[in-house]
Design a protein around this motif. Sequence first.
Motif, PDB file in Angstrom:
ATOM      1  N   ASP A   1       0.821  -1.204   0.000  1.00 52.95           N
ATOM      2  CA  ASP A   1       0.000   0.000   0.000  1.00 52.95           C
ATOM      3  C   ASP A   1       0.860   1.261   0.000  1.00 52.95           C
ATOM      4  O   ASP A   1       0.356   2.366  -0.195  1.00 52.95           O
ATOM      5  N   GLY A   2       2.164   1.115   0.205  1.00 52.00           N
ATOM      6  CA  GLY A   2       3.096   2.233   0.163  1.00 52.00           C
ATOM      7  C   GLY A   2       4.473   1.787   0.606  1.00 52.00           C
ATOM      8  O   GLY A   2       4.605   0.805   1.352  1.00 52.00           O
ATOM      9  N   LEU A   3       5.502   2.473   0.161  1.00 54.08           N
ATOM     10  CA  LEU A   3       6.869   2.071   0.495  1.00 54.08           C
ATOM     11  C   LEU A   3       7.162   2.264   1.977  1.00 54.08           C
ATOM     12  O   LEU A   3       7.819   1.438   2.609  1.00 54.08           O
ATOM     13  N   ALA A   4       6.719   3.377   2.548  1.00 53.47           N
ATOM     14  CA  ALA A   4       7.039   3.680   3.939  1.00 53.47           C
ATOM     15  C   ALA A   4       6.309   2.758   4.904  1.00 53.47           C
ATOM     16  O   ALA A   4       6.875   2.301   5.904  1.00 53.47           O
ATOM     17  N   SER A   5       5.055   2.443   4.604  1.00 57.70           N
ATOM     18  CA  SER A   5       4.265   1.593   5.511  1.00 57.70           C
ATOM     19  C   SER A   5       4.618   0.128   5.379  1.00 57.70           C
ATOM     20  O   SER A   5       4.515  -0.639   6.342  1.00 57.70           O
ATOM     21  N   CYS A   6       5.035  -0.295   4.194  1.00 58.85           N
ATOM     22  CA  CYS A   6       5.427  -1.680   3.913  1.00 58.85           C
ATOM     23  C   CYS A   6       4.383  -2.676   4.418  1.00 58.85           C
ATOM     24  O   CYS A   6       4.704  -3.646   5.098  1.00 58.85           O
ATOM     25  N   ARG A   7       3.134  -2.429   4.088  1.00 58.79           N
ATOM     26  CA  ARG A   7       2.068  -3.382   4.407  1.00 58.79           C
ATOM     27  C   ARG A   7       1.694  -4.140   3.136  1.00 58.79           C
ATOM     28  O   ARG A   7       1.276  -3.532   2.146  1.00 58.79           O
ATOM     29  N   ALA A   8       1.849  -5.443   3.164  1.00 55.79           N
ATOM     30  CA  ALA A   8       1.570  -6.266   1.985  1.00 55.79           C
ATOM     31  C   ALA A   8       0.070  -6.416   1.783  1.00 55.79           C
ATOM     32  O   ALA A   8      -0.658  -6.843   2.684  1.00 55.79           O
ATOM     33  N   VAL A   9      -0.381  -6.067   0.587  1.00 55.27           N
ATOM     34  CA  VAL A   9      -1.785  -6.252   0.206  1.00 55.27           C
ATOM     35  C   VAL A   9      -1.970  -7.627  -0.423  1.00 55.27           C
ATOM     36  O   VAL A   9      -2.940  -8.331  -0.138  1.00 55.27           O
ATOM     37  N   ARG A  10      -1.042  -7.989  -1.281  1.00 59.50           N
ATOM     38  CA  ARG A  10      -1.020  -9.315  -1.903  1.00 59.50           C
ATOM     39  C   ARG A  10       0.433  -9.715  -2.034  1.00 59.50           C
ATOM     40  O   ARG A  10       1.325  -8.872  -2.177  1.00 59.50           O
ATOM     41  N   VAL A  11       0.675 -11.034  -2.037  1.00 58.79           N
ATOM     42  CA  VAL A  11       2.034 -11.559  -2.191  1.00 58.79           C
ATOM     43  C   VAL A  11       1.987 -12.720  -3.174  1.00 58.79           C
ATOM     44  O   VAL A  11       1.121 -13.599  -3.078  1.00 58.79           O
ATOM     45  N   PHE A  12       2.929 -12.708  -4.116  1.00 56.85           N
ATOM     46  CA  PHE A  12       3.074 -13.801  -5.081  1.00 56.85           C
ATOM     47  C   PHE A  12       4.446 -14.435  -4.878  1.00 56.85           C
ATOM     48  O   PHE A  12       5.471 -13.739  -4.897  1.00 56.85           O
ATOM     49  N   ALA A  13       4.465 -15.733  -4.670  1.00 51.82           N
ATOM     50  CA  ALA A  13       5.715 -16.478  -4.489  1.00 51.82           C
ATOM     51  C   ALA A  13       5.840 -17.460  -5.640  1.00 51.82           C
ATOM     52  O   ALA A  13       5.041 -18.399  -5.759  1.00 51.82           O
ATOM     53  N   GLY A  14       6.791 -17.221  -6.523  1.00 52.19           N
ATOM     54  CA  GLY A  14       6.924 -18.061  -7.700  1.00 52.19           C
ATOM     55  C   GLY A  14       5.672 -18.063  -8.544  1.00 52.19           C
ATOM     56  O   GLY A  14       5.304 -19.073  -9.142  1.00 52.19           O
ATOM     57  N   GLY A  15       5.004 -16.919  -8.602  1.00 49.53           N
ATOM     58  CA  GLY A  15       3.802 -16.790  -9.415  1.00 49.53           C
ATOM     59  C   GLY A  15       2.531 -17.274  -8.765  1.00 49.53           C
ATOM     60  O   GLY A  15       1.442 -17.126  -9.338  1.00 49.53           O
ATOM     61  N   VAL A  16       2.620 -17.848  -7.579  1.00 50.05           N
ATOM     62  CA  VAL A  16       1.441 -18.347  -6.864  1.00 50.05           C
ATOM     63  C   VAL A  16       1.074 -17.349  -5.776  1.00 50.05           C
ATOM     64  O   VAL A  16       1.922 -16.993  -4.943  1.00 50.05           O
ATOM     65  N   GLU A  17      -0.166 -16.894  -5.756  1.00 47.13           N
ATOM     66  CA  GLU A  17      -0.561 -15.948  -4.728  1.00 47.13           C
ATOM     67  C   GLU A  17      -0.687 -16.661  -3.386  1.00 47.13           C
ATOM     68  O   GLU A  17      -1.212 -17.779  -3.296  1.00 47.13           O
ATOM     69  N   ALA A  18      -0.175 -15.988  -2.347  1.00 52.09           N
ATOM     70  CA  ALA A  18      -0.202 -16.553  -0.997  1.00 52.09           C
ATOM     71  C   ALA A  18      -1.596 -16.380  -0.407  1.00 52.09           C
ATOM     72  O   ALA A  18      -1.897 -15.383   0.254  1.00 52.09           O
ATOM     73  N   THR A  19      -2.433 -17.345  -0.656  1.00 52.22           N
ATOM     74  CA  THR A  19      -3.811 -17.338  -0.172  1.00 52.22           C
ATOM     75  C   THR A  19      -4.031 -18.545   0.738  1.00 52.22           C
ATOM     76  O   THR A  19      -3.249 -19.506   0.710  1.00 52.22           O
ATOM     77  N   PRO A  20      -5.087 -18.529   1.566  1.00 53.42           N
ATOM     78  CA  PRO A  20      -5.379 -19.718   2.384  1.00 53.42           C
ATOM     79  C   PRO A  20      -5.505 -20.980   1.553  1.00 53.42           C
ATOM     80  O   PRO A  20      -5.078 -22.063   1.989  1.00 53.42           O
ATOM     81  N   GLU A  21      -6.064 -20.865   0.359  1.00 53.20           N
ATOM     82  CA  GLU A  21      -6.229 -22.045  -0.502  1.00 53.20           C
ATOM     83  C   GLU A  21      -4.877 -22.592  -0.955  1.00 53.20           C
ATOM     84  O   GLU A  21      -4.672 -23.810  -1.024  1.00 53.20           O
ATOM     85  N   ALA A  22      -3.951 -21.674  -1.265  1.00 56.18           N
ATOM     86  CA  ALA A  22      -2.621 -22.120  -1.699  1.00 56.18           C
ATOM     87  C   ALA A  22      -1.891 -22.825  -0.562  1.00 56.18           C
ATOM     88  O   ALA A  22      -1.244 -23.863  -0.776  1.00 56.18           O
ATOM     89  N   PHE A  23      -1.993 -22.290   0.647  1.00 55.11           N
ATOM     90  CA  PHE A  23      -1.345 -22.952   1.786  1.00 55.11           C
ATOM     91  C   PHE A  23      -1.990 -24.305   2.072  1.00 55.11           C
ATOM     92  O   PHE A  23      -1.304 -25.270   2.405  1.00 55.11           O
ATOM     93  N   ALA A  24      -3.295 -24.382   1.926  1.00 50.80           N
ATOM     94  CA  ALA A  24      -3.992 -25.645   2.189  1.00 50.80           C
ATOM     95  C   ALA A  24      -3.612 -26.716   1.185  1.00 50.80           C
ATOM     96  O   ALA A  24      -3.731 -27.919   1.472  1.00 50.80           O
ATOM     97  N   GLY A  25      -3.129 -26.323   0.001  1.00 48.45           N
ATOM     98  CA  GLY A  25      -2.789 -27.274  -1.035  1.00 48.45           C
ATOM     99  C   GLY A  25      -1.399 -27.878  -0.927  1.00 48.45           C
ATOM    100  O   GLY A  25      -1.028 -28.718  -1.740  1.00 48.45           O
ATOM    101  N   ARG A  26      -0.626 -27.472   0.079  1.00 46.63           N
ATOM    102  CA  ARG A  26       0.731 -28.017   0.225  1.00 46.63           C
ATOM    103  C   ARG A  26       0.695 -29.456   0.731  1.00 46.63           C
ATOM    104  O   ARG A  26      -0.173 -29.833   1.505  1.00 46.63           O
ATOM    105  N   ALA A  27       1.672 -30.238   0.324  1.00 43.17           N
ATOM    106  CA  ALA A  27       1.797 -31.624   0.792  1.00 43.17           C
ATOM    107  C   ALA A  27       2.688 -31.641   2.027  1.00 43.17           C
ATOM    108  O   ALA A  27       3.906 -31.437   1.939  1.00 43.17           O
ATOM    109  N   LEU A  28       2.114 -31.849   3.195  1.00 44.58           N
ATOM    110  CA  LEU A  28       2.875 -31.825   4.447  1.00 44.58           C
ATOM    111  C   LEU A  28       3.613 -33.138   4.655  1.00 44.58           C
ATOM    112  O   LEU A  28       3.286 -34.160   4.051  1.00 44.58           O
ATOM    113  N   ILE A  29       4.609 -33.108   5.530  1.00 46.38           N
ATOM    114  CA  ILE A  29       5.347 -34.314   5.891  1.00 46.38           C
ATOM    115  C   ILE A  29       5.310 -34.465   7.411  1.00 46.38           C
ATOM    116  O   ILE A  29       5.147 -33.486   8.132  1.00 46.38           O
ATOM    117  N   PRO A  30       5.448 -35.691   7.916  1.00 48.70           N
ATOM    118  CA  PRO A  30       5.343 -35.900   9.367  1.00 48.70           C
ATOM    119  C   PRO A  30       6.551 -35.325  10.111  1.00 48.70           C
ATOM    120  O   PRO A  30       7.635 -35.180   9.540  1.00 48.70           O
TER     121      PRO A  30
END
Length: 568
Positions: free
Chosen positions: A333-362
């Motif tokens: 929302d601005g350089l000084a505030s540095c509050r992330a509105v959206r984040v893309f990691a390797g082209g994938v947006e960091a959303t709850p759905e994206a995190f839920a789709g990860r393959a976890l390990i024990p």
Amino acid sequence: MIPPKAALADRIAQGRGVEPADLVLKGGSVLDLVTGDIVQTDVAICGDTIVGVFGEYEGKKIVDVSGSVLVPGFIDTHLHIESSLVTPFEFDRCVTPRGVTTAICDPHEIANVCGMEGIEYFLDASARTLMDIRVQLSSCVPSTHMETAGARLEAADLIPLRDHPRVVGLAEFMNFPGVLSQDEGCMAKLSAWQGRHVDGHAPLLRGKDLNGYISAGIRTEHEATSAEEALEKLRKGMRVLIREGSVSKDLVALAPLLTERHSPYLCFCTDDRNPLDIAEHGHLDHMIRTAIAMGAEPLAVYRAASLSAAEAFGLKDRGLIAPGKRADIVVLDGLASCRAVRVFAGGVEATPEAFAGRALIPPVARHSVKAPRIEPAHFRCGGNRVETPVIGILTGKIITEHLTFDIEPQDGDKRPDLERDLIRIAVIERHGKNGNRATGFVKGFGLKRGAIASTVCHDHHNIAVVGADYADMALAANRLSEIEGGFVVVEGGRVLAELPLPMAGLMSLQPFETVRDDLVGLRAAARSLGVVLEEPFLQLAFLALPVIPRLKITDHGMVDVDRFEVMP
């Protein structure tokens, strides 16, 4: 979760604009970290790669980022994910939405408990997270000969993983006295990594000794605590990683160096930061806005957060919003505030759905706390000498003072002196190796009653306990064995608060939000005992690290770090 690699032909065609891009971010302005310009432009993405900037693009999917500033994803250049007290998957979910898209971790905390099993766990997990976790192979397990760890790693153990695609180098070489004295084990590891990245760890090392240390091939370093020390390291060719963790807070001291001239050689790191501090203050986003608020140039600050970090560790595929770079993008929302509105990691947006789709390990390293049963009498501190060494805490630093106080023995025991804030500290071996115990004194907690204990105890991760009452100290230490490790606060024979960390005695298996909330209760319980430190648990952990000057304690005894020896 590794985003799909786009085909070469598709990247070229979409970059040229002859085919619609997979994803286009429209309406935002990009901070160009090369020129410092802020330019309104589309950003075209093909799979995991940026293919188009400084123009207009058609896309199969359009995301409107109007009014926002786009910057490259942030890179934490040195941290131990274990010290966030959660698994790599929960760490990913905690900090990626804040803009951290790359983390260069050293898993030496878990390696000190279970050896190569811990490193292999991190390598396996790193292939499944949304953020890109890169691993540096732990160079000092244990950190010195003056402690008992759960494992020992030699050069021969690490060399088979040297060319692993997730490995970027050899992690912080903490045993700087061993480097300078050309210790055989140190030389074997350094020789095996000549010409590759070796990370440093040399607090207060200056002059010709620093020259010798750097000459071993060590390229980066995060232990500078003053601008003068950092400047000497910069002048001698090191990349300086400015650190702001939960205990070690060096940003204020080093911020004057954050200029456009120096920024290509400066990076940011957190080293150790827990979910409560992240929730209350932030992660690298906190460092960025704090530095800008102190007057540092935004271009210099954002360079240090991404481009300079990528260059320092040889990650040539990121650090800029430019064609051919990994699509790690933070929409602010601005350089000084540095509050992330959206984040893309390797082209994938960091959303709850994206995190839920990860393959976890024990998890690994369960039931790792194998300490002997502790009795109150075990905390007695004998000796006939009145003159007594005392660890002096320096707030906001892991460097300590080597203090000396006169403490009269009473019935063969030097008792805690609460009027002078001289409380008992002890370290108890918990890996089932030898049952060692050592006791001493520390000043700076402000504790008036009860006890605090932890299995997060750098780097050997034995049980560390401080207290005003021996019975409470024994209860706290024994409770840690019952809950597989963690943090415990005790007063008057009862547990006031606790946080189980059953994975290696270091990490919770709960969501980061649960850990955050539990830390609130732990801090409140510690304050009720009189504790004045903002983060007493990690402060306690660092009092047992015998490579940080000046005075520390391990299960072997009180350690004079300047002399690099256990005190008689």
